[in-house]
Design a protein around this motif. Sequence first.
Motif, short mmCIF file in Angstrom:
data_model
loop_
_atom_site.label_atom_id
_atom_site.label_comp_id
_atom_site.label_asym_id
_atom_site.label_seq_id
_atom_site.Cartn_x
_atom_site.Cartn_y
_atom_site.Cartn_z
N LYS A 276 0.74 -1.30 -0.07
CA LYS A 276 0.09 -0.05 0.08
C LYS A 276 0.85 1.29 -0.15
N ALA A 277 1.86 1.12 0.81
CA ALA A 277 2.69 2.35 0.82
C ALA A 277 3.74 2.34 -0.25
N GLY A 278 4.41 1.50 -0.35
CA GLY A 278 5.40 1.14 -1.24
C GLY A 278 5.29 1.67 -2.85
N ARG A 279 3.85 1.08 -3.23
CA ARG A 279 3.59 1.40 -4.65
C ARG A 279 3.45 3.03 -4.81
N HIS A 280 3.42 3.74 -3.88
CA HIS A 280 3.19 5.16 -4.03
C HIS A 280 4.80 5.95 -3.85
N CYS A 281 5.25 5.27 -2.76
CA CYS A 281 6.55 5.76 -2.60
C CYS A 281 7.74 5.71 -3.81
N ILE A 282 7.65 4.38 -4.33
CA ILE A 282 8.64 4.23 -5.40
C ILE A 282 8.51 5.28 -6.40
N PRO A 283 7.26 5.37 -7.23
CA PRO A 283 7.29 6.54 -8.11
C PRO A 283 7.81 7.90 -7.73
N LEU B 176 4.86 10.26 2.16
CA LEU B 176 5.62 9.20 2.80
C LEU B 176 6.85 8.86 1.79
N GLY B 177 6.64 9.07 0.32
CA GLY B 177 7.63 9.00 -0.45
C GLY B 177 8.70 9.94 -0.16
N GLN B 178 8.04 11.33 -0.10
CA GLN B 178 8.90 12.44 0.21
C GLN B 178 9.84 12.30 1.57
N ILE B 179 9.29 11.52 2.64
CA ILE B 179 9.89 11.32 3.86
C ILE B 179 10.87 10.46 3.56
#
Length: 309
Positions: free
Chosen positions: A18-25, A231-234
């Motif tokens: 759930k988190a990773g698929r937005h953080c990676i992009p 969270l990707g920014q963090i």
Amino acid sequence: MASSNAAKRIVFTGGSGKAGRHCIPYLLSKGHSVLNVDLVSLPHPTVHTLKADLTDSGQVFNALSSHFHLSHYENPRGPGGVGIEKPDAVIHFAAYARNLLVPDSECFRGNVLSTYNVIEAACKLGIKKVIFASSETTYGVCFAQGDADYHSFPLEEDYDNDPEDTYATSKLCGERCARSFARRFPGMDIYALRIGNVIEPHEYELDFPGYVSKPETRKRNAWSYIDARDLGQICDLGVQKDGLGFQVFNATNDTITTKETTAEILKRYAPKTPVTRDMGEFEAPLSNRKIREVLGFEDVHDWRKYVEV
């Protein structure tokens, strides 16, 4: 403490979640290269998924010393006889994401052992940066039995964490492993992110109206959240910030998930819990002050941009 905007090679575990698929992009948008290590493939055209069992130490060592893509076999041989470049950082999000997905003993085993293995392999392979997912649940209320109170507000990183459930305990064990390895391997930066309730873009319309209209249901999450893109920014900020050693950061957005002010909500739903400092009018009770001051986090996706109040 130095910051670098240079592009990094990052191994990201659990990037299909759930988190990773937005953080990676987000990380890709900042110029980084990413290898996803997961049991489920990530449907992204430029990111390879290497399937690995992170509770197996041998597989972890191999995953952290792997090519990122099939095309990398075209690289010239390096000094060690192969053309594999060492990653600059590991971001470890892979885990059982809550209680009751598997029996408690397996949740504890899988989460603690995988975190230990990832940090150990990074340290021994000379990968100087590890960022890993801890959890809001370590503050002890999210999965408490019945109605429980926090010790004090705001919830900050020096809190006396004493959860009673298995998932949160597994995350605290991960923090202790990280602190131990950071002491054992001077020069390592290992940052634990106590991640709040992760919200994907579509969930603002789906879930947030209920959060706002029924604030009593959000006590377990301390009326706080983290937008998956923020969270990707963090993650990016943590990758770029060097020299902090072992650190714990709350990973949340700035504001409380209610129409009412923070003071009003805490007085109504947590009247016995002391407030230890002045808080902002709408400051999230799970405070992100440290991550703003130390890493420079800026709240981009405030929920009020997407939900009519």
